[in-house]
Design a protein around this motif. Structure first.
Motif, mmCIF file in Angstrom:
data_model
loop_
_atom_site.group_PDB
_atom_site.id
_atom_site.type_symbol
_atom_site.label_atom_id
_atom_site.label_comp_id
_atom_site.label_asym_id
_atom_site.label_seq_id
_atom_site.Cartn_x
_atom_site.Cartn_y
_atom_site.Cartn_z
ATOM 1 N N ARG A 30 0.806 -1.216 0.000
ATOM 2 C CA ARG A 30 0.000 0.000 0.000
ATOM 3 C C ARG A 30 0.848 1.281 0.000
ATOM 4 N N ILE A 31 2.115 1.178 0.375
ATOM 5 C CA ILE A 31 2.943 2.391 0.426
ATOM 6 C C ILE A 31 3.804 2.565 -0.826
ATOM 7 N N SER A 53 0.812 5.776 -4.249
ATOM 8 C CA SER A 53 0.197 5.122 -3.093
ATOM 9 C C SER A 53 -1.164 5.733 -2.768
ATOM 10 N N ARG A 71 -5.412 0.035 -8.553
ATOM 11 C CA ARG A 71 -4.803 -0.848 -7.560
ATOM 12 C C ARG A 71 -5.843 -1.257 -6.531
ATOM 13 N N ASP A 72 -5.635 -2.443 -5.971
ATOM 14 C CA ASP A 72 -6.458 -2.940 -4.876
ATOM 15 C C ASP A 72 -5.501 -3.325 -3.760
ATOM 16 N N ASN A 73 -5.359 -2.453 -2.780
ATOM 17 C CA ASN A 73 -4.394 -2.701 -1.719
ATOM 18 C C ASN A 73 -4.782 -3.903 -0.857
ATOM 19 N N SER A 74 -6.055 -4.240 -0.813
ATOM 20 C CA SER A 74 -6.480 -5.407 -0.027
ATOM 21 C C SER A 74 -6.016 -6.711 -0.673
ATOM 22 N N ASN A 76 -3.139 -6.628 -2.724
ATOM 23 C CA ASN A 76 -1.739 -6.412 -3.124
ATOM 24 C C ASN A 76 -1.568 -6.531 -4.641
#
Length: 113
Positions: A30-31, A53, A71-74, A76
């Motif tokens: 996420r970063i 990010s 992007r889907d941070n959940s 990755n």
């Protein structure tokens, strides 16, 4: 160990669509700003699109209005939705972390009738 694994490439007709995915592991996804690059045969690798990010995006002029990076941070995972594909989009597509030299293995996209 950092891994970036692309998927979703293939053969598509001109005007068609594909969605590429890049699953990341070994990083705090996420970063990280993420990017898609491509390399056509006999040409230099070029930046296609990037996403920060916070979700800010930028695109190469050649794909603006046709490609969308997300992007889907959940999960990755970073995506590249490619619409209105042209033969000149044919290339191996790679994902990469923007600020570090972590690359995926690439996925082939071929646009041909």
């Amino acid at each position: 160990q950092v891994q970036l694994v692309e998927s979703g490439g293939g053969l598509v007709q001109p005007g068609g669509s594909l969605r590429l995915s890049c699953a990341a592991s070994g990083i705090i996804f996420r970063i990280y700003a993420m990017a898609w690059y491509r390399q056509a045969t006999g040409k230099q690798r070029e930046l296609v699109a990037a996403i920060g990010s916070a979700g800010i995006t930028n695109y190469a002029d050649s794909v603006k209005g046709r490609f969308t990076i997300s992007r889907d941070n959940s999960k990755n995972t970073v995506y590249l939705q490619m619409n209105s594909l042209k033969p000149e989009d044919t290339a191996v597509y790679y994902c990469k972390t923007v600020n570090f030299e972590y690359w995926g293995q690439g996925t082939q996209v071929t646009v041909s009738s």
